[in-house]
Design a protein around this motif. Structure first.
Motif, PDB file in Angstrom:
ATOM      1  N   CYS A 143       0.837  -1.196   0.000  1.00 36.31           N
ATOM      2  CA  CYS A 143       0.000   0.000   0.000  1.00 36.31           C
ATOM      3  C   CYS A 143       0.877   1.253   0.000  1.00 36.31           C
ATOM      4  CB  CYS A 143      -0.919  -0.029   1.224  1.00 36.31           C
ATOM      5  SG  CYS A 143      -2.134   1.306   1.270  1.00 36.31           S
ATOM      6  N   GLN A 144       1.991   1.193   0.726  1.00 34.86           N
ATOM      7  CA  GLN A 144       2.919   2.318   0.774  1.00 34.86           C
ATOM      8  C   GLN A 144       3.494   2.608  -0.610  1.00 34.86           C
ATOM      9  OE1 GLN A 144       3.604   4.388   3.337  1.00 34.86           O
ATOM     10  NE2 GLN A 144       4.905   5.573   1.942  1.00 34.86           N
ATOM     11  N   GLU A 145       3.728   1.554  -1.384  1.00 34.48           N
ATOM     12  CA  GLU A 145       4.249   1.745  -2.741  1.00 34.48           C
ATOM     13  C   GLU A 145       3.268   2.551  -3.592  1.00 34.48           C
ATOM     14  OE1 GLU A 145       5.307  -1.943  -4.534  1.00 34.48           O
ATOM     15  OE2 GLU A 145       6.774  -2.460  -2.991  1.00 34.48           O
ATOM     16  N   ILE A 146       1.983   2.232  -3.459  1.00 32.57           N
ATOM     17  CA  ILE A 146       0.960   2.974  -4.201  1.00 32.57           C
ATOM     18  C   ILE A 146       0.942   4.432  -3.752  1.00 32.57           C
ATOM     19  CG2 ILE A 146      -1.524   3.194  -4.609  1.00 32.57           C
ATOM     20  CD1 ILE A 146      -1.712   0.144  -4.244  1.00 32.57           C
ATOM     21  N   TYR A 147       0.980   4.627  -2.438  1.00 27.26           N
ATOM     22  CA  TYR A 147       0.958   5.987  -1.884  1.00 27.26           C
ATOM     23  C   TYR A 147       2.171   6.793  -2.372  1.00 27.26           C
ATOM     24  CZ  TYR A 147       1.010   9.798   1.500  1.00 27.26           C
ATOM     25  OH  TYR A 147       1.035  11.034   2.082  1.00 27.26           O
ATOM     26  N   LEU A 166      -9.369   1.179  -2.452  1.00 32.49           N
ATOM     27  CA  LEU A 166      -9.529  -0.019  -3.278  1.00 32.49           C
ATOM     28  C   LEU A 166      -8.525  -1.092  -2.866  1.00 32.49           C
ATOM     29  CD1 LEU A 166     -10.089   1.629  -6.788  1.00 32.49           C
ATOM     30  CD2 LEU A 166     -11.790   0.395  -5.421  1.00 32.49           C
ATOM     31  N   TRP A 167      -7.288  -0.667  -2.577  1.00 30.15           N
ATOM     32  CA  TRP A 167      -6.276  -1.640  -2.162  1.00 30.15           C
ATOM     33  C   TRP A 167      -6.666  -2.308  -0.853  1.00 30.15           C
ATOM     34  CZ3 TRP A 167      -3.202  -2.804   1.921  1.00 30.15           C
ATOM     35  CH2 TRP A 167      -2.187  -3.743   1.695  1.00 30.15           C
ATOM     36  N   TYR A 168      -7.061  -1.523   0.129  1.00 29.37           N
ATOM     37  CA  TYR A 168      -7.442  -2.090   1.427  1.00 29.37           C
ATOM     38  C   TYR A 168      -8.631  -3.039   1.302  1.00 29.37           C
ATOM     39  CZ  TYR A 168      -4.384   0.857   4.310  1.00 29.37           C
ATOM     40  OH  TYR A 168      -3.292   1.440   4.921  1.00 29.37           O
ATOM     41  N   ASN A 169      -9.609  -2.671   0.487  1.00 31.22           N
ATOM     42  CA  ASN A 169     -10.779  -3.534   0.321  1.00 31.22           C
ATOM     43  C   ASN A 169     -10.400  -4.880  -0.281  1.00 31.22           C
ATOM     44  OD1 ASN A 169     -12.533  -1.664   1.398  1.00 31.22           O
ATOM     45  ND2 ASN A 169     -13.239  -0.887  -0.573  1.00 31.22           N
ATOM     46  N   ALA A 170      -9.469  -4.859  -1.244  1.00 30.78           N
ATOM     47  CA  ALA A 170      -9.048  -6.105  -1.893  1.00 30.78           C
ATOM     48  C   ALA A 170      -8.128  -6.920  -0.984  1.00 30.78           C
ATOM     49  CB  ALA A 170      -8.336  -5.785  -3.214  1.00 30.78           C
ATOM     50  N   ASP A 171      -7.319  -6.237  -0.179  1.00 29.96           N
ATOM     51  CA  ASP A 171      -6.330  -6.916   0.665  1.00 29.96           C
ATOM     52  C   ASP A 171      -6.958  -7.626   1.862  1.00 29.96           C
ATOM     53  OD1 ASP A 171      -3.424  -7.271   1.539  1.00 29.96           O
ATOM     54  OD2 ASP A 171      -4.266  -6.225   3.259  1.00 29.96           O
ATOM     55  N   LYS A 172      -8.031  -7.055   2.395  1.00 26.30           N
ATOM     56  CA  LYS A 172      -8.768  -7.667   3.517  1.00 26.30           C
ATOM     57  C   LYS A 172      -7.897  -7.947   4.756  1.00 26.30           C
ATOM     58  CE  LYS A 172     -12.489  -9.812   0.843  1.00 26.30           C
ATOM     59  NZ  LYS A 172     -12.387  -8.867  -0.274  1.00 26.30           N
ATOM     60  N   GLY A 173      -6.950  -7.054   5.021  1.00 28.10           N
ATOM     61  CA  GLY A 173      -6.152  -7.188   6.236  1.00 28.10           C
ATOM     62  C   GLY A 173      -4.991  -8.154   6.147  1.00 28.10           C
ATOM     63  N   LEU A 174      -4.749  -8.721   4.969  1.00 28.35           N
ATOM     64  CA  LEU A 174      -3.665  -9.703   4.849  1.00 28.35           C
ATOM     65  C   LEU A 174      -2.289  -9.048   4.934  1.00 28.35           C
ATOM     66  CD1 LEU A 174      -5.039 -12.086   2.062  1.00 28.35           C
ATOM     67  CD2 LEU A 174      -4.949 -12.479   4.533  1.00 28.35           C
ATOM     68  N   GLY A 175      -2.158  -7.857   4.360  1.00 32.57           N
ATOM     69  CA  GLY A 175      -0.863  -7.187   4.344  1.00 32.57           C
ATOM     70  C   GLY A 175      -0.339  -6.897   5.740  1.00 32.57           C
ATOM     71  N   VAL A 176      -1.180  -6.315   6.567  1.00 26.69           N
ATOM     72  CA  VAL A 176      -0.747  -5.994   7.931  1.00 26.69           C
ATOM     73  C   VAL A 176      -0.436  -7.270   8.704  1.00 26.69           C
ATOM     74  CG1 VAL A 176      -3.126  -5.838   8.790  1.00 26.69           C
ATOM     75  CG2 VAL A 176      -1.290  -4.730  10.042  1.00 26.69           C
ATOM     76  N   GLN A 177      -1.204  -8.326   8.462  1.00 26.04           N
ATOM     77  CA  GLN A 177      -0.977  -9.578   9.183  1.00 26.04           C
ATOM     78  C   GLN A 177       0.324 -10.253   8.756  1.00 26.04           C
ATOM     79  OE1 GLN A 177      -4.472 -12.110  10.173  1.00 26.04           O
ATOM     80  NE2 GLN A 177      -5.572 -10.780   8.764  1.00 26.04           N
ATOM     81  N   GLU A 178       0.613 -10.247   7.470  1.00 22.89           N
ATOM     82  CA  GLU A 178       1.864 -10.853   6.995  1.00 22.89           C
ATOM     83  C   GLU A 178       3.069 -10.128   7.581  1.00 22.89           C
ATOM     84  OE1 GLU A 178       1.553 -10.695   2.770  1.00 22.89           O
ATOM     85  OE2 GLU A 178       0.075 -12.323   2.661  1.00 22.89           O
ATOM     86  N   GLU A 179       3.007  -8.807   7.594  1.00 23.42           N
ATOM     87  CA  GLU A 179       4.138  -8.036   8.111  1.00 23.42           C
ATOM     88  C   GLU A 179       4.277  -8.180   9.617  1.00 23.42           C
ATOM     89  OE1 GLU A 179       4.061  -4.031   6.626  1.00 23.42           O
ATOM     90  OE2 GLU A 179       3.940  -4.708   4.539  1.00 23.42           O
TER      91      GLU A 179
END
Length: 200
Positions: A143-147, A166-179
């Motif tokens: 998400c930071q890359e897009i920003y 749009l990114w957050y809706n598609a990601d559904k919390g997976l990004g924060v959890q992976e990191e």
């Protein structure tokens, strides 16, 4: 404050009439965006799913930790990430979580700047003696890359807001959890006692 106190504070802003609002919520754009954030946060609290890897990593914590989450109701990134941080933290009773507002005392964000800015949300993970173990935030790397790209292109705020949403809706919390899973595994490895190799 506790999450419950933060949630109540958030709700109190939504319930005030325009003439009762204080800055920045007396700005209609801020207020409307905050109302959207209220809906987003509560939607994730109801529908968000915690991954098996995240659950395993959080339950592997075997010594007390203090999590400090710095946020604000007006923050769009926080509306998507804070619910997952809260749900994750509930999975281990050894975690104590406190919420702080970026723009109020103790102004802790000044110690955790991102590229010189007060970007939120920011998670600070400490041990039971108050030593910092790690930090996370303000948004997942993808998400930071897009920003960063949109900022470099000098895109207007509405475009930035829409693409991140749009990114957050598609990601559904997976990004924060992976990191966060990777972060906690690193903390656990660093805390593990060294194993002596048998002499040959």
């Amino acid at each position: 404050m506790t999450f419950e106190a933060y949630h109540q504070y958030f709700e109190s802003i939504i319930q005030k009439s325009p003439e009762q609002q204080t800055a920045p919520y007396n700005n209609p754009d801020y207020f409307d965006y905050t109302k959207l954030n209220w809906s987003r946060m509560n939607r994730w609290l109801k529908t968000g799913k915690i991954t098996d890897a995240m659950t395993e990593a959080i339950k592997a914590i075997d010594s007390p930790q203090q999590w400090i989450i710095i946020t604000e109701p007006w923050c769009g990134d926080a509306a998507h990430s804070v619910p997952f941080l809260e749900m994750i933290s509930r999975l281990n009773p050894l975690l104590t979580v406190s919420y702080e507002l970026r723009d109020s005392e103790p102004f802790r964000i000044n110690n955790y700047l991102t590229n010189g800015g007060k970007s939120i949300p920011k998670l600070v993970i400490r041990d039971d003696k108050g030593k910092d173990l790690a930090t996370w935030g303000p948004r997942p790397a993808a998400c930071q890359e897009i920003y960063s790209r949109l900022t470099a292109e000098k895109a207007d705020f509405e475009k930035v807001k829409t693409e991140l949403q749009l990114w957050y809706n598609a990601d559904k919390g997976l990004g924060v959890q992976e990191e966060l899973t990777a972060l906690l595994l690193n903390i656990n490895r660093a805390a593990a006692p060294a194993t002596l190799q048998p002499a040959e």
